[in-house]
Motif scaffolding. Structure first.
Motif, PDB file in Angstrom:
ATOM      1  N   SER A  10       0.843  -1.143  -0.042  1.00  0.00           N
ATOM      2  CA  SER A  10       0.106  -0.018  -0.062  1.00  0.00           C
ATOM      3  C   SER A  10       0.871   1.214  -0.002  1.00  0.00           C
ATOM      4  O   SER A  10       1.759   1.366   0.696  1.00  0.00           O
ATOM      5  N   GLY A  33      -1.114   4.104   9.072  1.00  0.00           N
ATOM      6  CA  GLY A  33      -2.011   2.899   9.250  1.00  0.00           C
ATOM      7  C   GLY A  33      -3.304   3.151   8.426  1.00  0.00           C
ATOM      8  O   GLY A  33      -3.708   2.079   7.932  1.00  0.00           O
ATOM      9  N   GLN A  34      -3.543   4.215   7.805  1.00  0.00           N
ATOM     10  CA  GLN A  34      -4.491   4.432   6.993  1.00  0.00           C
ATOM     11  C   GLN A  34      -4.327   3.944   5.495  1.00  0.00           C
ATOM     12  O   GLN A  34      -5.361   3.644   4.714  1.00  0.00           O
ATOM     13  N   HIS A  36      -3.556   1.008   5.011  1.00  0.00           N
ATOM     14  CA  HIS A  36      -4.130  -0.487   5.072  1.00  0.00           C
ATOM     15  C   HIS A  36      -5.527  -0.548   5.544  1.00  0.00           C
ATOM     16  O   HIS A  36      -6.041  -1.792   5.627  1.00  0.00           O
ATOM     17  N   GLU A  37      -6.284   0.312   5.568  1.00  0.00           N
ATOM     18  CA  GLU A  37      -7.735   0.367   5.804  1.00  0.00           C
ATOM     19  C   GLU A  37      -8.372  -0.615   4.835  1.00  0.00           C
ATOM     20  O   GLU A  37      -9.216  -0.998   5.305  1.00  0.00           O
ATOM     21  N   TRP A  38      -7.956  -0.240   3.700  1.00  0.00           N
ATOM     22  CA  TRP A  38      -8.731  -1.017   2.584  1.00  0.00           C
ATOM     23  C   TRP A  38      -8.692  -2.637   2.822  1.00  0.00           C
ATOM     24  O   TRP A  38      -9.406  -3.281   2.490  1.00  0.00           O
ATOM     25  N   PHE A  40      -8.265  -4.265   5.459  1.00  0.00           N
ATOM     26  CA  PHE A  40      -9.387  -4.756   6.795  1.00  0.00           C
ATOM     27  C   PHE A  40     -10.841  -4.355   6.659  1.00  0.00           C
ATOM     28  O   PHE A  40     -11.496  -4.779   7.362  1.00  0.00           O
ATOM     29  N   ALA A  41     -11.153  -3.793   5.366  1.00  0.00           N
ATOM     30  CA  ALA A  41     -12.371  -3.740   4.899  1.00  0.00           C
ATOM     31  C   ALA A  41     -12.917  -4.811   3.875  1.00  0.00           C
ATOM     32  O   ALA A  41     -14.167  -4.890   3.843  1.00  0.00           O
ATOM     33  N   ARG A  46     -10.578  -9.063   6.993  1.00  0.00           N
ATOM     34  CA  ARG A  46     -11.061  -9.233   8.309  1.00  0.00           C
ATOM     35  C   ARG A  46     -11.096 -10.731   8.824  1.00  0.00           C
ATOM     36  O   ARG A  46     -10.889 -10.783  10.079  1.00  0.00           O
TER      37      ARG A  46
END
Length: 215
Positions: A10, A33-34, A36-38, A40-41, A46
């Motif tokens: 990322s 951290g932002q 890698h938000e995609w 864990f969505a 998850r």
């Protein structure tokens, strides 16, 4: 023939794969951290952290491609943890707790080797002090015919790119600006023309770009 692949790296819109000031509280640097938000969505992202739900579609598909056919992983010491210099104690076992998500042999590049570290779930970390070629040779042997995944950080990937050893690279460009941190595509001018875009897919969250080495 087994390949060395980079997946799900990322990167911010201004080219940073991690923010500044990486430490135990900020494993990806401040603001990183932002990026890698995609991950864990998505449903598989998850599931990796034992949570239900999540999306399917392009982001989930690319995430899964980073697991499919992989038999071993190489990473830099910074990706393993924030500890620098000699291992004054060996209490640090990585960012991921007692059961890391790899479930195979992982080879950590370091100037300060330590004994292999076997974790729950089948992950064993090996600390390699004699260079990137040695780590790759050991990883291919451990992968037993499968591909090897090359993890971060940016400097680790750059070393393998300069050596002409990376067969495929997938970058997920996230529409955020970090302003500073670790750039992936820096200092590799002499190898940039060896790679050709193989795929470009966009989602509402990121733009996925996959490139393969020519020849």
């Amino acid at each position: 023939m087994p390949r060395l692949r980079v997946h799900n790296y990322s990167m911010s819109l201004d080219g940073y794969g991690a923010g500044p000031d990486q430490d135990e509280q900020n494993p990806m640097g401040v603001g990183g951290g932002q990026l890698h938000e995609w991950v864990f969505a998505t449903r598989p992202g998850r599931a990796m952290i034992d949570q239900e739900g999540g999306s399917t579609g392009a982001d989930a598909d690319f995430f899964l491609q980073g697991v499919d056919g992989i038999g071993a992983t190489i990473m830099g010491r910074n990706m393993f943890g924030p500890v620098r210099g000699p291992w004054t104690d060996e209490a640090w076992n990585g960012w991921w707790g007692e059961e890391p998500p790899y479930h195979h042999h992982v080879f950590v590049l370091t100037h300060h080797p330590r004994e292999p570290l076997a974790m729950e779930g089948g992950t064993t970390f090996h600390f390699v002090g004699d260079g990137i070629e040695s780590a790759l040779e050991q990883a291919f042997e451990a992968a037993d015919g499968l591909d090897v995944r090359l993890g971060g950080g940016a400097s680790t990937i750059q070393q393998y790119l300069r050596a002409g050893l990376v067969d495929e690279i997938h970058v997920a460009v996230v529409p955020v600006l970090l302003g500073s941190g670790a750039r992936l595509f820096e200092g590799i001018e002499d190898v940039a023309d060896r790679y050709t875009r193989a795929e470009l897919v966009t989602s509402p969250a990121v733009a996925h770009i996959r490139m393969t080495r020519d020849g």
